[in-house]
Motif scaffolding. Structure first.
Motif, PDB file in Angstrom:
ATOM      1  N   ALA A 145      10.061  -0.374 -11.800  1.00 51.24           N
ATOM      2  CA  ALA A 145      10.827   0.810 -12.204  1.00 51.24           C
ATOM      3  C   ALA A 145      10.753   1.857 -11.095  1.00 51.24           C
ATOM      4  O   ALA A 145       9.739   1.954 -10.392  1.00 51.24           O
ATOM      5  CB  ALA A 145      10.257   1.376 -13.501  1.00 51.24           C
ATOM      6  N   PRO A 146      11.823   2.617 -10.917  1.00 50.17           N
ATOM      7  CA  PRO A 146      11.769   3.677  -9.904  1.00 50.17           C
ATOM      8  C   PRO A 146      10.575   4.608 -10.156  1.00 50.17           C
ATOM      9  O   PRO A 146      10.262   4.942 -11.294  1.00 50.17           O
ATOM     10  CB  PRO A 146      13.097   4.422 -10.090  1.00 50.17           C
ATOM     11  N   GLY A 147       9.901   4.990  -9.053  1.00 52.49           N
ATOM     12  CA  GLY A 147       8.748   5.883  -9.156  1.00 52.49           C
ATOM     13  C   GLY A 147       7.439   5.144  -9.367  1.00 52.49           C
ATOM     14  O   GLY A 147       6.408   5.761  -9.575  1.00 52.49           O
ATOM     15  N   THR A 148       7.466   3.803  -9.276  1.00 54.24           N
ATOM     16  CA  THR A 148       6.252   3.001  -9.428  1.00 54.24           C
ATOM     17  C   THR A 148       5.645   2.755  -8.054  1.00 54.24           C
ATOM     18  O   THR A 148       6.367   2.515  -7.081  1.00 54.24           O
ATOM     19  CB  THR A 148       6.574   1.643 -10.103  1.00 54.24           C
ATOM     20  N   ILE A 149       4.342   2.794  -7.974  1.00 53.83           N
ATOM     21  CA  ILE A 149       3.641   2.538  -6.704  1.00 53.83           C
ATOM     22  C   ILE A 149       3.666   1.027  -6.465  1.00 53.83           C
ATOM     23  O   ILE A 149       3.143   0.255  -7.268  1.00 53.83           O
ATOM     24  CB  ILE A 149       2.198   3.066  -6.748  1.00 53.83           C
ATOM     25  N   VAL A 150       4.278   0.610  -5.330  1.00 55.43           N
ATOM     26  CA  VAL A 150       4.380  -0.811  -5.025  1.00 55.43           C
ATOM     27  C   VAL A 150       3.416  -1.241  -3.927  1.00 55.43           C
ATOM     28  O   VAL A 150       3.124  -2.429  -3.783  1.00 55.43           O
ATOM     29  CB  VAL A 150       5.827  -1.212  -4.651  1.00 55.43           C
ATOM     30  N   GLU A 151       2.896  -0.267  -3.151  1.00 56.51           N
ATOM     31  CA  GLU A 151       1.934  -0.597  -2.092  1.00 56.51           C
ATOM     32  C   GLU A 151       1.019   0.602  -1.859  1.00 56.51           C
ATOM     33  O   GLU A 151       1.475   1.744  -1.851  1.00 56.51           O
ATOM     34  CB  GLU A 151       2.665  -0.948  -0.786  1.00 56.51           C
ATOM     35  N   VAL A 152      -0.260   0.312  -1.661  1.00 55.46           N
ATOM     36  CA  VAL A 152      -1.229   1.352  -1.305  1.00 55.46           C
ATOM     37  C   VAL A 152      -1.507   1.215   0.182  1.00 55.46           C
ATOM     38  O   VAL A 152      -2.044   0.208   0.634  1.00 55.46           O
ATOM     39  CB  VAL A 152      -2.530   1.217  -2.126  1.00 55.46           C
ATOM     40  N   VAL A 153      -1.099   2.208   0.957  1.00 56.95           N
ATOM     41  CA  VAL A 153      -1.301   2.191   2.402  1.00 56.95           C
ATOM     42  C   VAL A 153      -2.735   2.616   2.729  1.00 56.95           C
ATOM     43  O   VAL A 153      -3.390   2.023   3.589  1.00 56.95           O
ATOM     44  CB  VAL A 153      -0.290   3.125   3.101  1.00 56.95           C
ATOM     45  N   ARG A 154      -3.192   3.627   2.038  1.00 60.52           N
ATOM     46  CA  ARG A 154      -4.562   4.129   2.223  1.00 60.52           C
ATOM     47  C   ARG A 154      -5.063   4.547   0.853  1.00 60.52           C
ATOM     48  O   ARG A 154      -4.460   5.392   0.208  1.00 60.52           O
ATOM     49  CB  ARG A 154      -4.550   5.320   3.177  1.00 60.52           C
ATOM     50  N   PRO A 155      -6.188   3.942   0.391  1.00 58.45           N
ATOM     51  CA  PRO A 155      -6.659   4.255  -0.963  1.00 58.45           C
ATOM     52  C   PRO A 155      -7.113   5.705  -1.095  1.00 58.45           C
ATOM     53  O   PRO A 155      -7.562   6.329  -0.130  1.00 58.45           O
ATOM     54  CB  PRO A 155      -7.820   3.295  -1.184  1.00 58.45           C
ATOM     55  N   GLY A 156      -6.984   6.217  -2.310  1.00 59.91           N
ATOM     56  CA  GLY A 156      -7.466   7.555  -2.630  1.00 59.91           C
ATOM     57  C   GLY A 156      -8.815   7.469  -3.311  1.00 59.91           C
ATOM     58  O   GLY A 156      -9.192   6.420  -3.850  1.00 59.91           O
ATOM     59  N   TYR A 157      -9.537   8.571  -3.291  1.00 59.73           N
ATOM     60  CA  TYR A 157     -10.868   8.615  -3.894  1.00 59.73           C
ATOM     61  C   TYR A 157     -11.013   9.885  -4.702  1.00 59.73           C
ATOM     62  O   TYR A 157     -10.637  10.964  -4.257  1.00 59.73           O
ATOM     63  CB  TYR A 157     -11.953   8.545  -2.808  1.00 59.73           C
ATOM     64  N   GLY A 158     -11.570   9.742  -5.898  1.00 60.59           N
ATOM     65  CA  GLY A 158     -11.792  10.862  -6.794  1.00 60.59           C
ATOM     66  C   GLY A 158     -10.911  10.732  -8.018  1.00 60.59           C
ATOM     67  O   GLY A 158     -10.279   9.701  -8.262  1.00 60.59           O
TER      68      GLY A 158
END
Length: 176
Positions: A145-158
């Motif tokens: 669906a539009p607005g869905t995360i399809v790839e994580v380039v750099r992970p987030g923390y917290g």
């Protein structure tokens, strides 16, 4: 006889004066006690306020220090992630033991950050949230669906309350 008692020392007039003076002195003492009690209550309240403020300051300083220490780990994790990505592409050749060693070190670093209060965000497949994610790209995708995360380039923390770094992600757009 009444005349003699009035003129005599210690008569009714003197007793009345002494009683009146004692009442005035007692009133002054009562007023002073009330004033001191009020000052004491204000001092106790102020001390309680200072104590609460200090506890909040200490907690804020602890969080700032945890954030600083955790932020120091981020470049290490980024380099481990990059090494694993390149190794997975076959660019380094058959170095399975090295890959597993790097993966173990990365997992240990991720665990340290999690214990510090900054868990890794596993966000692939989730809805994009600008408060938690940073969009670095957009791609048309028929399966998401539009607005869905399809790839994580750099992970987030917290988490939403204490975000060390947002995840850098690629977000799906409507496919033609």
């Amino acid at each position: 006889m009444a005349e003699r008692e009035e003129g005599r020392p210690g008569g009714h007039d003197e007793n009345r004066n002494e009683v009146a003076e004692n009442e005035v002195a007692e009133n002054e003492v009562d007023e002073r006690v009330a004033e001191l009690e009020g000052r004491w209550l204000r001092a106790v309240a102020e001390l309680d306020t200072v104590r609460r403020r200090m506890a909040g300051d200490v907690e804020r300083q602890r969080m700032e220090e945890r954030t600083r220490v955790a932020a120091e780990w981020l470049p290490v994790l980024d380099n481990l992630e990059l090494a694993l990505r390149h190794a997975g592409d076959g660019a380094l050749g058959p170095a399975d033991a090295v890959i597993e060693g790097v993966r173990a070190v990365r997992d240990q670093a991720v665990a340290v950050l999690s214990r510090l209060g900054f868990p890794r965000q596993d966000v692939a497949g989730q809805k994009f949230d600008p408060a938690l994610h940073e969009a670095v790209g957009a791609v048309p995708d028929r399966d998401a669906a539009p607005g869905t995360i399809v790839e994580v380039v750099r992970p987030g923390y917290g988490d939403a309350e204490h975000l060390l770094r947002p995840a850098s992600v690629v977000v799906s757009t409507k496919a033609d």
